[in-house]
Design a protein around this motif. Structure first.
Motif, PDB file in Angstrom:
ATOM      1  N   ARG A 121      -0.174  -1.147  -2.900  1.00  0.00           N
ATOM      2  CA  ARG A 121      -0.736  -0.907  -1.711  1.00  0.00           C
ATOM      3  C   ARG A 121      -0.051  -1.505  -0.501  1.00  0.00           C
ATOM      4  NH1 ARG A 121      -6.744  -2.764  -2.265  1.00  0.00           N
ATOM      5  NH2 ARG A 121      -5.463  -4.620  -2.627  1.00  0.00           N
ATOM      6  N   ASP A 122      -0.197  -0.821   0.552  1.00  0.00           N
ATOM      7  CA  ASP A 122       0.070  -1.656   1.819  1.00  0.00           C
ATOM      8  C   ASP A 122      -0.586  -2.229   2.772  1.00  0.00           C
ATOM      9  OD1 ASP A 122       2.623  -0.131   1.545  1.00  0.00           O
ATOM     10  OD2 ASP A 122       1.860   1.699   2.580  1.00  0.00           O
ATOM     11  N   GLU A 123      -0.502  -3.680   2.507  1.00  0.00           N
ATOM     12  CA  GLU A 123      -1.255  -4.678   3.386  1.00  0.00           C
ATOM     13  C   GLU A 123      -0.917  -4.752   4.793  1.00  0.00           C
ATOM     14  OE1 GLU A 123      -2.151  -9.424   3.433  1.00  0.00           O
ATOM     15  OE2 GLU A 123      -0.423  -8.535   2.386  1.00  0.00           O
ATOM     16  N   VAL A 124      -1.943  -4.853   5.631  1.00  0.00           N
ATOM     17  CA  VAL A 124      -2.021  -5.056   7.134  1.00  0.00           C
ATOM     18  C   VAL A 124      -2.332  -6.480   7.438  1.00  0.00           C
ATOM     19  CG1 VAL A 124      -2.720  -4.339   9.296  1.00  0.00           C
ATOM     20  CG2 VAL A 124      -2.499  -2.466   7.457  1.00  0.00           C
ATOM     21  N   HIS A 125      -1.504  -7.059   8.384  1.00  0.00           N
ATOM     22  CA  HIS A 125      -1.892  -8.404   8.504  1.00  0.00           C
ATOM     23  C   HIS A 125      -1.437  -8.661  10.060  1.00  0.00           C
ATOM     24  CE1 HIS A 125       2.271  -9.864   7.922  1.00  0.00           C
ATOM     25  NE2 HIS A 125       2.156  -9.025   6.793  1.00  0.00           N
ATOM     26  N   CYS A 126      -2.002  -9.543  10.784  1.00  0.00           N
ATOM     27  CA  CYS A 126      -1.747  -9.933  12.147  1.00  0.00           C
ATOM     28  C   CYS A 126      -0.343 -10.412  12.390  1.00  0.00           C
ATOM     29  CB  CYS A 126      -2.468 -10.967  12.814  1.00  0.00           C
ATOM     30  SG  CYS A 126      -2.291 -11.544  14.387  1.00  0.00           S
ATOM     31  N   ALA A 127       0.450  -9.611  13.201  1.00  0.00           N
ATOM     32  CA  ALA A 127       1.776  -9.974  13.364  1.00  0.00           C
ATOM     33  C   ALA A 127       1.948 -11.128  14.209  1.00  0.00           C
ATOM     34  CB  ALA A 127       2.528  -9.035  14.452  1.00  0.00           C
ATOM     35  N   ARG A 128       0.852 -11.662  14.662  1.00  0.00           N
ATOM     36  CA  ARG A 128       1.269 -13.082  15.611  1.00  0.00           C
ATOM     37  C   ARG A 128       1.084 -14.192  14.668  1.00  0.00           C
ATOM     38  NH1 ARG A 128      -2.425 -15.263  20.019  1.00  0.00           N
ATOM     39  NH2 ARG A 128      -0.930 -16.665  21.185  1.00  0.00           N
ATOM     40  N   CYS A 129      -0.034 -14.099  13.593  1.00  0.00           N
ATOM     41  CA  CYS A 129      -0.645 -15.198  12.925  1.00  0.00           C
ATOM     42  C   CYS A 129      -0.373 -15.196  11.451  1.00  0.00           C
ATOM     43  CB  CYS A 129      -2.005 -15.713  13.655  1.00  0.00           C
ATOM     44  SG  CYS A 129      -3.307 -14.861  12.758  1.00  0.00           S
ATOM     45  N   GLY A 130      -0.345 -13.967  11.065  1.00  0.00           N
ATOM     46  CA  GLY A 130      -0.121 -13.428   9.667  1.00  0.00           C
ATOM     47  C   GLY A 130      -1.369 -13.328   8.916  1.00  0.00           C
ATOM     48  N   GLY A 131      -2.521 -13.526   9.866  1.00  0.00           N
ATOM     49  CA  GLY A 131      -3.821 -13.424   9.120  1.00  0.00           C
ATOM     50  C   GLY A 131      -4.076 -11.859   8.499  1.00  0.00           C
ATOM     51  N   HIS A 132      -4.600 -12.070   7.373  1.00  0.00           N
ATOM     52  CA  HIS A 132      -4.816 -10.835   6.327  1.00  0.00           C
ATOM     53  C   HIS A 132      -5.946  -9.797   7.346  1.00  0.00           C
ATOM     54  CE1 HIS A 132      -5.698  -8.381   3.012  1.00  0.00           C
ATOM     55  NE2 HIS A 132      -6.903  -8.320   3.238  1.00  0.00           N
ATOM     56  N   LEU A 133      -5.690  -8.622   7.297  1.00  0.00           N
ATOM     57  CA  LEU A 133      -6.826  -7.822   7.987  1.00  0.00           C
ATOM     58  C   LEU A 133      -7.154  -6.632   6.930  1.00  0.00           C
ATOM     59  CD1 LEU A 133      -4.509  -6.914  11.329  1.00  0.00           C
ATOM     60  CD2 LEU A 133      -6.295  -8.745  11.003  1.00  0.00           C
ATOM     61  N   GLY A 134      -6.342  -6.028   6.052  1.00  0.00           N
ATOM     62  CA  GLY A 134      -6.931  -5.060   5.226  1.00  0.00           C
ATOM     63  C   GLY A 134      -5.679  -4.375   4.617  1.00  0.00           C
ATOM     64  N   HIS A 135      -5.729  -3.059   4.635  1.00  0.00           N
ATOM     65  CA  HIS A 135      -4.749  -2.244   3.909  1.00  0.00           C
ATOM     66  C   HIS A 135      -4.585  -0.763   4.623  1.00  0.00           C
ATOM     67  CE1 HIS A 135      -5.581  -5.064   0.895  1.00  0.00           C
ATOM     68  NE2 HIS A 135      -4.522  -4.910   0.376  1.00  0.00           N
ATOM     69  N   VAL A 136      -3.638  -0.389   4.465  1.00  0.00           N
ATOM     70  CA  VAL A 136      -3.342   1.116   5.099  1.00  0.00           C
ATOM     71  C   VAL A 136      -3.170   2.120   4.189  1.00  0.00           C
ATOM     72  CG1 VAL A 136      -0.863   0.701   5.562  1.00  0.00           C
ATOM     73  CG2 VAL A 136      -2.127   2.511   6.937  1.00  0.00           C
ATOM     74  N   PHE A 137      -3.635   3.306   4.120  1.00  0.00           N
ATOM     75  CA  PHE A 137      -3.838   4.190   2.958  1.00  0.00           C
ATOM     76  C   PHE A 137      -3.234   5.451   3.988  1.00  0.00           C
ATOM     77  CE2 PHE A 137      -6.981   1.303   2.017  1.00  0.00           C
ATOM     78  CZ  PHE A 137      -6.339   0.802   0.804  1.00  0.00           C
ATOM     79  N   ASN A 138      -2.913   6.681   3.073  1.00  0.00           N
ATOM     80  CA  ASN A 138      -2.383   7.866   3.793  1.00  0.00           C
ATOM     81  C   ASN A 138      -3.473   8.866   3.567  1.00  0.00           C
ATOM     82  OD1 ASN A 138       0.294   6.931   4.021  1.00  0.00           O
ATOM     83  ND2 ASN A 138       0.839   7.171   1.832  1.00  0.00           N
ATOM     84  N   ASP A 139      -4.908   8.568   3.813  1.00  0.00           N
ATOM     85  CA  ASP A 139      -5.731   9.639   3.862  1.00  0.00           C
ATOM     86  C   ASP A 139      -6.684   9.542   5.082  1.00  0.00           C
ATOM     87  OD1 ASP A 139      -7.170   7.091   3.483  1.00  0.00           O
ATOM     88  OD2 ASP A 139      -8.184   7.525   1.600  1.00  0.00           O
ATOM     89  N   GLY A 140      -5.818   9.276   6.261  1.00  0.00           N
ATOM     90  CA  GLY A 140      -6.571   9.486   7.461  1.00  0.00           C
ATOM     91  C   GLY A 140      -6.591  10.683   8.114  1.00  0.00           C
ATOM     92  N   PRO A 141      -7.043  10.741   9.251  1.00  0.00           N
ATOM     93  CA  PRO A 141      -6.931  12.142   9.979  1.00  0.00           C
ATOM     94  C   PRO A 141      -5.684  12.790   9.749  1.00  0.00           C
ATOM     95  CG  PRO A 141      -8.196  10.611  11.202  1.00  0.00           C
ATOM     96  CD  PRO A 141      -7.512   9.758  10.232  1.00  0.00           C
ATOM     97  N   ARG A 142      -5.731  14.087   9.377  1.00  0.00           N
ATOM     98  CA  ARG A 142      -4.423  14.871   9.326  1.00  0.00           C
ATOM     99  C   ARG A 142      -3.865  15.249  10.842  1.00  0.00           C
ATOM    100  NH1 ARG A 142      -3.268  15.889   3.859  1.00  0.00           N
ATOM    101  NH2 ARG A 142      -5.262  16.016   2.586  1.00  0.00           N
ATOM    102  N   GLU A 143      -4.859  15.565  11.567  1.00  0.00           N
ATOM    103  CA  GLU A 143      -4.671  16.049  12.821  1.00  0.00           C
ATOM    104  C   GLU A 143      -3.952  14.814  13.865  1.00  0.00           C
ATOM    105  OE1 GLU A 143      -8.890  14.717  12.864  1.00  0.00           O
ATOM    106  OE2 GLU A 143      -7.598  15.953  11.576  1.00  0.00           O
ATOM    107  N   THR A 144      -3.825  13.460  13.409  1.00  0.00           N
ATOM    108  CA  THR A 144      -3.326  12.565  14.144  1.00  0.00           C
ATOM    109  C   THR A 144      -2.164  11.901  13.288  1.00  0.00           C
ATOM    110  OG1 THR A 144      -4.737  10.863  13.569  1.00  0.00           O
ATOM    111  CG2 THR A 144      -5.302  12.099  15.440  1.00  0.00           C
TER     112      THR A 144
END
Length: 163
Positions: A121-144
């Motif tokens: 899975r692709d993890e998302v974290h804050c680029a400034r402090c490294g804090g864990h935010l969540g994950h990114v998936f490929n099932d978002g809105p197709r129109e964007t």
């Protein structure tokens, strides 16, 4: 039958956004962030739930975030360091129980990988402090973008745009 279906869906969503990526990720532990503090300092500054999510990569219970229903214009920032992460205009209702966005603010987040559940899975974290935010998936809105940033609400604060 209806209860079994609801339970199955909830379990699937929990697995989709649950993770323990940051604490063992070599990629994150070797990176130097602009904001760095000791574990003790983070514990003193963050609530216990913020600490669990941001520093230990826990996952908040779905449908509990105060940020889930926010629609007014503004910016979602890291609860640990104030770094700008997401804009309301890129937020959408995913039905997962966590705030979801189709894109982040440029430079606001960084990505890592997480295979704690037996698959990548692709993890998302804050680029400034490294804090864990969540994950990114490929099932978002197709129109964007087609992406769904599934983010723990406790990991963020909301700053409304000035009126």
């Amino acid at each position: 039958m209806k209860k079994i279906l609801i339970f199955s869906l909830l379990a699937t969503f929990l697995i989709s956004c649950n993770g323990n990526a940051q604490k063992d990720s070599d990629e994150n532990s070797s990176k130097k962030y602009e904001v760095t503090k000791s574990e003790e300092q983070w514990k003193q500054e963050l609530t216990s739930q913020e600490f669990a999510v941001l520093r230990k990569a826990a996952t908040e219970t779905p449908f509990t975030s105060d940020l889930l229903d926010i629609k007014k214009p503004g910016t979602f920032v890291c609860a640990a360091c104030g770094n700008e992460l997401y804009k309301t205009k890129h937020k959408f209702e995913s039905g997962t129980g966590w705030p979801s966005f189709d894109r982040a603010i440029d430079g606001g987040v960084a990505y890592g990988s997480d295979s704690k559940l037996g698959y990548q899975r692709d993890e998302v974290h804050c680029a400034r402090c490294g804090g864990h935010l969540g994950h990114v998936f490929n099932d978002g809105p197709r129109e964007t973008t087609g992406k769904r940033h599934c983010i723990n609400g406790v990991a963020m604060d909301f700053k409304p745009d000035s009126e």
